[in-house]
Design a protein around this motif. Structure first.
Motif, PDB file in Angstrom:
ATOM      1  N   ALA A  73     -52.378  28.843 -39.278  1.00 15.97           N
ATOM      2  CA  ALA A  73     -52.387  30.293 -39.090  1.00 15.97           C
ATOM      3  C   ALA A  73     -53.297  30.680 -37.929  1.00 15.97           C
ATOM      4  CB  ALA A  73     -52.870  30.982 -40.374  1.00 15.97           C
ATOM      5  N   ASP A  74     -52.788  31.542 -37.062  1.00 17.15           N
ATOM      6  CA  ASP A  74     -53.530  32.098 -35.925  1.00 17.15           C
ATOM      7  C   ASP A  74     -53.840  31.075 -34.838  1.00 17.15           C
ATOM      8  OD1 ASP A  74     -53.615  34.613 -37.195  1.00 17.15           O
ATOM      9  OD2 ASP A  74     -55.412  34.031 -38.305  1.00 17.15           O
ATOM     10  N   GLU A  75     -53.269  29.863 -34.919  1.00 17.69           N
ATOM     11  CA  GLU A  75     -53.467  28.894 -33.863  1.00 17.69           C
ATOM     12  C   GLU A  75     -52.348  29.010 -32.825  1.00 17.69           C
ATOM     13  OE1 GLU A  75     -54.945  26.807 -32.130  1.00 17.69           O
ATOM     14  OE2 GLU A  75     -56.815  26.532 -33.204  1.00 17.69           O
ATOM     15  N   VAL A  76     -52.577  28.419 -31.664  1.00 19.71           N
ATOM     16  CA  VAL A  76     -51.580  28.431 -30.601  1.00 19.71           C
ATOM     17  C   VAL A  76     -50.385  27.586 -31.020  1.00 19.71           C
ATOM     18  CG1 VAL A  76     -51.119  27.838 -28.192  1.00 19.71           C
ATOM     19  CG2 VAL A  76     -53.378  28.690 -28.858  1.00 19.71           C
ATOM     20  N   GLY A  77     -49.181  28.158 -30.907  1.00 17.40           N
ATOM     21  CA  GLY A  77     -47.967  27.441 -31.252  1.00 17.40           C
ATOM     22  C   GLY A  77     -47.478  26.574 -30.108  1.00 17.40           C
ATOM     23  N   ASP A  78     -46.625  25.635 -30.434  1.00 15.72           N
ATOM     24  CA  ASP A  78     -46.066  24.719 -29.448  1.00 15.72           C
ATOM     25  C   ASP A  78     -44.827  25.349 -28.821  1.00 15.72           C
ATOM     26  OD1 ASP A  78     -45.145  22.645 -27.951  1.00 15.72           O
ATOM     27  OD2 ASP A  78     -44.960  21.216 -29.600  1.00 15.72           O
ATOM     28  N   ALA A  79     -44.875  25.585 -27.506  1.00 19.00           N
ATOM     29  CA  ALA A  79     -43.724  26.175 -26.819  1.00 19.00           C
ATOM     30  C   ALA A  79     -42.492  25.298 -26.960  1.00 19.00           C
ATOM     31  CB  ALA A  79     -44.056  26.383 -25.339  1.00 19.00           C
ATOM     32  N   GLY A  80     -42.688  24.010 -27.123  1.00 15.67           N
ATOM     33  CA  GLY A  80     -41.571  23.098 -27.281  1.00 15.67           C
ATOM     34  C   GLY A  80     -40.753  23.365 -28.533  1.00 15.67           C
ATOM     35  N   SER A  81     -41.402  23.874 -29.598  1.00 13.82           N
ATOM     36  CA  SER A  81     -40.665  24.173 -30.832  1.00 13.82           C
ATOM     37  C   SER A  81     -39.648  25.285 -30.611  1.00 13.82           C
ATOM     38  CB  SER A  81     -41.640  24.570 -31.946  1.00 13.82           C
ATOM     39  OG  SER A  81     -42.469  23.488 -32.288  1.00 13.82           O
ATOM     40  N   VAL A  82     -40.022  26.263 -29.795  1.00 13.41           N
ATOM     41  CA  VAL A  82     -39.093  27.345 -29.473  1.00 13.41           C
ATOM     42  C   VAL A  82     -37.898  26.791 -28.701  1.00 13.41           C
ATOM     43  CG1 VAL A  82     -38.815  29.531 -28.247  1.00 13.41           C
ATOM     44  CG2 VAL A  82     -40.957  29.040 -29.449  1.00 13.41           C
ATOM     45  N   ALA A  83     -38.181  25.936 -27.716  1.00  7.05           N
ATOM     46  CA  ALA A  83     -37.098  25.331 -26.935  1.00  7.05           C
ATOM     47  C   ALA A  83     -36.189  24.483 -27.823  1.00  7.05           C
ATOM     48  CB  ALA A  83     -37.685  24.479 -25.807  1.00  7.05           C
ATOM     49  N   LEU A  84     -36.785  23.786 -28.784  1.00 12.36           N
ATOM     50  CA  LEU A  84     -36.019  22.933 -29.683  1.00 12.36           C
ATOM     51  C   LEU A  84     -35.011  23.763 -30.484  1.00 12.36           C
ATOM     52  CD1 LEU A  84     -36.045  19.873 -30.544  1.00 12.36           C
ATOM     53  CD2 LEU A  84     -37.492  20.566 -32.453  1.00 12.36           C
ATOM     54  N   ARG A 291     -53.860  20.543 -12.137  1.00 12.56           N
ATOM     55  CA  ARG A 291     -52.651  19.819 -11.772  1.00 12.56           C
ATOM     56  C   ARG A 291     -52.424  18.717 -12.807  1.00 12.56           C
ATOM     57  NH1 ARG A 291     -50.547  21.267  -7.241  1.00 12.56           N
ATOM     58  NH2 ARG A 291     -49.345  19.336  -6.968  1.00 12.56           N
ATOM     59  N   VAL A 292     -51.658  19.065 -13.821  1.00  6.55           N
ATOM     60  CA  VAL A 292     -51.414  18.163 -14.944  1.00  6.55           C
ATOM     61  C   VAL A 292     -50.092  17.428 -14.724  1.00  6.55           C
ATOM     62  CG1 VAL A 292     -50.986  18.043 -17.431  1.00  6.55           C
ATOM     63  CG2 VAL A 292     -52.697  19.631 -16.526  1.00  6.55           C
ATOM     64  N   SER A 293     -50.153  16.107 -14.680  1.00  6.05           N
ATOM     65  CA  SER A 293     -48.926  15.308 -14.630  1.00  6.05           C
ATOM     66  C   SER A 293     -48.314  15.278 -16.023  1.00  6.05           C
ATOM     67  CB  SER A 293     -49.221  13.890 -14.153  1.00  6.05           C
ATOM     68  OG  SER A 293     -49.715  13.905 -12.820  1.00  6.05           O
ATOM     69  N   THR A 294     -46.999  15.063 -16.090  1.00  8.44           N
ATOM     70  CA  THR A 294     -46.335  15.132 -17.387  1.00  8.44           C
ATOM     71  C   THR A 294     -45.315  14.027 -17.565  1.00  8.44           C
ATOM     72  OG1 THR A 294     -44.598  16.619 -16.585  1.00  8.44           O
ATOM     73  CG2 THR A 294     -46.581  17.642 -17.479  1.00  8.44           C
ATOM     74  N   CYS A 295     -45.109  13.660 -18.831  1.00  6.74           N
ATOM     75  CA  CYS A 295     -43.976  12.841 -19.241  1.00  6.74           C
ATOM     76  C   CYS A 295     -42.999  13.813 -19.891  1.00  6.74           C
ATOM     77  CB  CYS A 295     -44.412  11.766 -20.227  1.00  6.74           C
ATOM     78  SG  CYS A 295     -45.505  10.533 -19.488  1.00  6.74           S
ATOM     79  N   TYR A 296     -41.930  14.138 -19.153  1.00  7.18           N
ATOM     80  CA  TYR A 296     -41.116  15.311 -19.486  1.00  7.18           C
ATOM     81  C   TYR A 296     -39.736  14.942 -20.019  1.00  7.18           C
ATOM     82  CZ  TYR A 296     -38.367  19.565 -18.668  1.00  7.18           C
ATOM     83  OH  TYR A 296     -37.534  20.653 -18.802  1.00  7.18           O
ATOM     84  N   TYR A 297     -39.375  15.567 -21.128  1.00  7.44           N
ATOM     85  CA  TYR A 297     -37.988  15.596 -21.579  1.00  7.44           C
ATOM     86  C   TYR A 297     -37.769  16.974 -22.179  1.00  7.44           C
ATOM     87  CZ  TYR A 297     -33.478  14.588 -23.545  1.00  7.44           C
ATOM     88  OH  TYR A 297     -32.137  14.646 -23.823  1.00  7.44           O
ATOM     89  N   PRO A 298     -36.768  17.736 -21.706  1.00 13.33           N
ATOM     90  CA  PRO A 298     -36.581  19.113 -22.188  1.00 13.33           C
ATOM     91  C   PRO A 298     -36.215  19.145 -23.669  1.00 13.33           C
ATOM     92  CG  PRO A 298     -34.764  18.441 -20.756  1.00 13.33           C
ATOM     93  CD  PRO A 298     -35.798  17.374 -20.663  1.00 13.33           C
ATOM     94  N   LEU A 299     -37.036  19.809 -24.458  1.00 15.31           N
ATOM     95  CA  LEU A 299     -36.780  19.864 -25.893  1.00 15.31           C
ATOM     96  C   LEU A 299     -35.573  20.731 -26.231  1.00 15.31           C
ATOM     97  CD1 LEU A 299     -40.348  19.878 -27.446  1.00 15.31           C
ATOM     98  CD2 LEU A 299     -38.673  18.037 -27.401  1.00 15.31           C
ATOM     99  N   SER A 300     -35.167  21.591 -25.308  1.00 10.99           N
ATOM    100  CA  SER A 300     -33.932  22.338 -25.557  1.00 10.99           C
ATOM    101  C   SER A 300     -32.743  21.379 -25.634  1.00 10.99           C
ATOM    102  CB  SER A 300     -33.706  23.382 -24.462  1.00 10.99           C
ATOM    103  OG  SER A 300     -33.611  22.761 -23.186  1.00 10.99           O
ATOM    104  N   LEU A 301     -32.742  20.340 -24.796  1.00 15.37           N
ATOM    105  CA  LEU A 301     -31.681  19.331 -24.859  1.00 15.37           C
ATOM    106  C   LEU A 301     -31.786  18.514 -26.142  1.00 15.37           C
ATOM    107  CD1 LEU A 301     -31.391  17.928 -21.206  1.00 15.37           C
ATOM    108  CD2 LEU A 301     -29.991  19.658 -22.343  1.00 15.37           C
ATOM    109  N   ALA A 302     -33.013  18.233 -26.571  1.00 19.37           N
ATOM    110  CA  ALA A 302     -33.197  17.507 -27.830  1.00 19.37           C
ATOM    111  C   ALA A 302     -32.617  18.322 -28.987  1.00 19.37           C
ATOM    112  CB  ALA A 302     -34.679  17.226 -28.065  1.00 19.37           C
TER     113      ALA A 302
END
Length: 333
Positions: A73-84, A291-302
């Motif tokens: 509760a009241d914590e920052v949510g994961d933007a990836g969950s919305v995309a999923l 400048r954050v490097s990432t290991c990226y896979y779009p969660l909307s596709l997942a």
């Protein structure tokens, strides 16, 4: 305005009700031009199938439940969950199925949530994340012969449908990137080791260290709640080491935000010799001052793949044929 029915379409098109019904189902006995004409009229008149009779005859609910991790509760949510979930909705958009998301916050009884929905016969199939090696939810659904797809693998003997990202390779790639950049003290900030994807990530991290001839230090790994606050505290704790880490491998965007906050409050700024590599399912890191490097896979596709696999299961396909593992794209910044 009165709701359009099969009889409405039949009268409007001067076709029999049975022909209209078969055309809407792409019946092979109906001419393609008739099918196109019927579907065009259905869209113009706002026809929506009435599933009440089908539900009574077949017991189908035309509902899919997605049991997905949610923040405290009241914590920052994961933007990836919305995309999923957006991806799931896209796969279901042209079907009769509705998606109900069941958020499971830390400490929730995930098995009880699945049992409650199944015992009440409220769903035709389920999608679940955060899998364990011997996942009790998967075992329960296999015993009950309930269609389901997991976002992540298990180590169960009975095959089931799953879609997964190669977590071991992602952590390996992230760690190897930091090693190539000259880092020798690299931290892994991850979720709880009860989850199989965290065990896989730890294996990839250790493999990259071993190949580079670097020792594994348990103190440089953290396996706790995947939230920003806990991650910030973890960073502050590690910065107090005699030899603090200079590289961080993160499980997701929320953990990355917590790490960057922890570094900032300790006086670090972008470019101060500290590197962060995030496992990412959205483009969030592209908008951060670091400048954050990432290991990226779009969660909307997942999400699309998970829902499409479940639709194919419901159509009678073999679960063993519905198993896929994909690689991430490494984006250096």
């Amino acid at each position: 305005m009165k709701r359009a029915t099969l009889k409405t379409l039949s009268s409007h098109l001067e076709l029999s009700v049975s022909t209209v019904s078969r055309a809407l189902k792409d019946g092979p006995e109906v001419k393609p031009e008739t099918i196109a004409r019927v579907k065009r009229a259905a869209a113009e008149l706002g026809y929506v199938p009435d599933l009440r009779g089908v539900k009574l005859r077949t017991g189908q609910t035309f509902t899919i439940h997605a049991f997905l991790a949610a923040p405290k509760a009241d914590e920052v949510g994961d933007a990836g969950s919305v995309a999923l979930t957006q991806g799931m909705h896209r796969s279901l958009a042209d079907t009769s199925y509705s998606l109900i998301q069941v958020p499971l916050s830390p400490g929730s009884d995930a098995l009880a949530a699945v049992q409650r929905i199944d015992e009440a016969q409220l769903t035709d199939g389920m999608i679940m994340d955060l899998t364990r090696p011997q996942d009790p939810r998967a075992r329960y659904l296999l015993e009950r012969d309930v269609p389901f797809v997991t976002f992540g693998r298990t180590e169960l003997y009975t095959p089931h449908a799953y879609f997964d990202i190669d977590n071991e390779d992602a952590a390996y790639q992230a760690t190897a990137l930091l090693i190539r950049r000259g880092h020798r003290r690299i931290a892994l900030i991850d979720g709880e080791l009860e989850y199989l994807f965290c065990q896989q990530r730890l294996a990839g991290y250790r493999r990259a260290l071993a190949e580079a001839g670097l020792p594994f230090h348990k103190g440089l790994t953290s396996h706790a709640d995947r939230d920003a606050d806990r991650s910030a505290q973890t960073v502050q704790h590690m910065l107090a080491f005699d030899r603090p880490p200079t590289g961080y491998v993160c499980v997701n965007e929320v953990v990355t935000l917590g790490i960057l906050y922890g570094l900032s409050t300790a006086g670090f700024q972008a470019g101060d010799g500290v590197d962060v590599v995030s496992r990412e399912g959205t483009r969030l890191s592209a908008y951060l001052p670091w400048r954050v490097s990432t290991c990226y896979y779009p969660l909307s596709l997942a999400g699309e793949r998970l829902a499409s696999f479940l639709l194919r299961l419901l159509a009678g396909e073999d679960p063993a044929a519905l198993q896929e593992v994909v690689k991430v794209e490494v984006i250096e910044r």
